[in-house]
Motif scaffolding. Structure first.
Motif, short mmCIF file in Angstrom:
data_model
loop_
_atom_site.label_atom_id
_atom_site.label_comp_id
_atom_site.label_asym_id
_atom_site.label_seq_id
_atom_site.Cartn_x
_atom_site.Cartn_y
_atom_site.Cartn_z
N LYS A 1 11.27 7.51 -4.89
CA LYS A 1 10.65 8.51 -4.01
C LYS A 1 11.69 9.50 -3.52
CE LYS A 1 7.53 9.02 -0.08
NZ LYS A 1 8.13 10.33 0.26
N PRO B 1 5.70 12.51 -3.41
CA PRO B 1 5.04 11.20 -3.56
C PRO B 1 5.89 10.28 -4.42
CG PRO B 1 3.98 12.86 -4.94
CD PRO B 1 4.95 13.60 -4.06
N HIS C 1 8.77 -1.54 -0.01
CA HIS C 1 8.89 -0.41 -0.94
C HIS C 1 10.31 -0.30 -1.50
CE1 HIS C 1 4.88 0.95 -0.59
NE2 HIS C 1 4.97 1.43 0.64
N ARG D 1 10.19 1.90 -8.53
CA ARG D 1 9.62 2.89 -7.63
C ARG D 1 10.71 3.83 -7.18
NH1 ARG D 1 9.20 3.76 -2.05
NH2 ARG D 1 7.22 4.65 -1.33
N PRO E 1 0.83 -1.21 0.00
CA PRO E 1 0.00 0.00 0.00
C PRO E 1 0.87 1.25 0.00
CG PRO E 1 -0.75 -1.58 1.65
CD PRO E 1 0.57 -2.07 1.16
N ASP E 2 0.39 2.29 -0.65
CA ASP E 2 1.13 3.53 -0.74
C ASP E 2 0.15 4.67 -0.94
OD1 ASP E 2 3.30 5.20 -0.73
OD2 ASP E 2 4.25 4.37 -2.52
N ASP E 3 0.62 5.90 -0.73
CA ASP E 3 -0.20 7.09 -0.92
C ASP E 3 0.59 8.11 -1.73
OD1 ASP E 3 -2.22 8.95 -0.79
OD2 ASP E 3 -1.65 9.66 1.23
N PRO E 4 0.24 8.34 -3.00
CA PRO E 4 -0.86 7.69 -3.73
C PRO E 4 -0.53 6.24 -4.05
CG PRO E 4 0.41 9.06 -5.21
CD PRO E 4 0.95 9.32 -3.84
N PRO E 5 -1.54 5.44 -4.34
CA PRO E 5 -1.30 4.02 -4.61
C PRO E 5 -0.59 3.82 -5.95
CG PRO E 5 -3.59 4.57 -5.00
CD PRO E 5 -2.98 5.78 -4.37
#
Length: 308
Positions: free
Chosen positions: A257, A262, A292, A255, A241-245
């Motif tokens: 960051k 975000p 992540h 990925r 799960p992540d924000d935003p997904p």
């Protein structure tokens, strides 16, 4: 016969150059990798020390190597193109970190060609590939005299910009280099294959399939007629799960960051199929990470299953 072909960036696997002893095992080094003691090596063939930008290159954590090995074993692919794998006794690419590309195959391997010396007409005095373009002919295990398909493994110019470089200028230069690399790939493949040939262009492209830098691969009217095969892959597990997904399509392998920003989920690791293979494409898959930061790598491996 179903044939599974994939790609996996191994994140600096085997990042060490000293086979007789790790530098840290000979004498402690600080967090910056600086060694203050002096050593005399009478036999230069027995010890090799690798530095990058003045710092010693450390070996990857053995536990992380085991994680990568388990992921590769679990995928159980027939052919796997890998990036950021180091082995000084094989063909060296152009990367100053000495990270190379390779192809693992359960099937017999025929001709292997390194295109590390290729140039682009805009800069004829400079090698265009940051690492290499590796062309590997895979033979049919049912008849080793028969060609099955050709794999073109890539690792294009990264998006990293050195902190001492102007960000906008650094990005412009990196995009320009990646564009020339994609154009060179298209030229080489156009010269080396037939319109009805079976071949796959895959690897860490360091940009998205629709990016302008990769337009020579993505042009629908281009003579290669390549199709990117990871638009709607099956995931081995649900993403963290992540924000935003992350994208609901599952079409991402990398990925990134920045602090206070975000996370970006992008399909950097791609599999482009020749026209004759698109009708033989049965399924696409991505082995999803459990954290992540990634399991042994900041990239997730992807593969396709073809009916050959």
């Amino acid at each position: 016969m179903d044939v599974a072909v994939g790609t996996f960036n191994l994140n600096n696997l085997f990042s060490r150059f000293n086979f007789r002893a790790e530098i840290s095992a000979v004498h402690p080094v600080d967090d910056e990798g600086r060694l203050t003691s002096s050593y005399v090596f009478d036999d230069p063939k027995s010890v090799r020390i690798r530095r990058y930008k003045g710092k010693l290159v450390k070996g990857i954590d053995p536990e992380e190597q085991k994680v990568l090995a388990r992921r590769i074993s679990a995928m159980d692919l027939d052919i796997l193109a890998v990036q950021e794998v180091e082995d000084i006794d094989k063909i060296e690419g152009n990367d100053p970190r000495l990270i190379d590309i390779a192809v693992l195959s359960k099937f017999p391997v025929g001709a292997v060609t390194s295109w590390q010396h290729a140039v682009h007409p805009d800069v004829p005095g400079e090698r265009v590939f940051s690492r290499d373009l590796l062309e590997v002919h895979i033979l049919d295990p049912r008849d080793p005299d028969k060609h099955l398909l050709t794999v073109f493994n890539n690792h294009l110019k990264s998006q990293f910009v050195d902190r001492d470089t102007d960000p906008e200028e650094g990005k412009r230069r990196a995009d320009e280099r990646r564009t020339r690399q994609a154009e060179t790939i298209a030229r080489i493949i156009g010269e080396r294959t037939r319109p009805d040939g079976r071949y796959i262009v895959l690897g860490d492209m360091n940009d998205t399939p629709e990016a302008p830098t990769l337009s020579k691969l993505a042009e629908p009217a281009h003579q290669l007629s390549l199709t990117e095969a990871l638009a709607h892959p099956e995931e081995t597990r649900a993403p963290k799960p992540d924000d935003p997904p992350p994208p609901a399509s599952g079409s991402w392998t990398h990925r990134f960051k920045e602090n206070g920003q975000p996370a970006k989920y992008e399909l950097f690791d791609q599999i482009w199929l020749s026209k004759s293979l698109t009708t033989r494409h049965k399924s696409s898959h991505i082995d999803r990470r459990t954290r992540h930061g990634g399991d042994g790598s900041d990239h997730d491996p992807a593969w396709v299953v073809l009916d050959l």
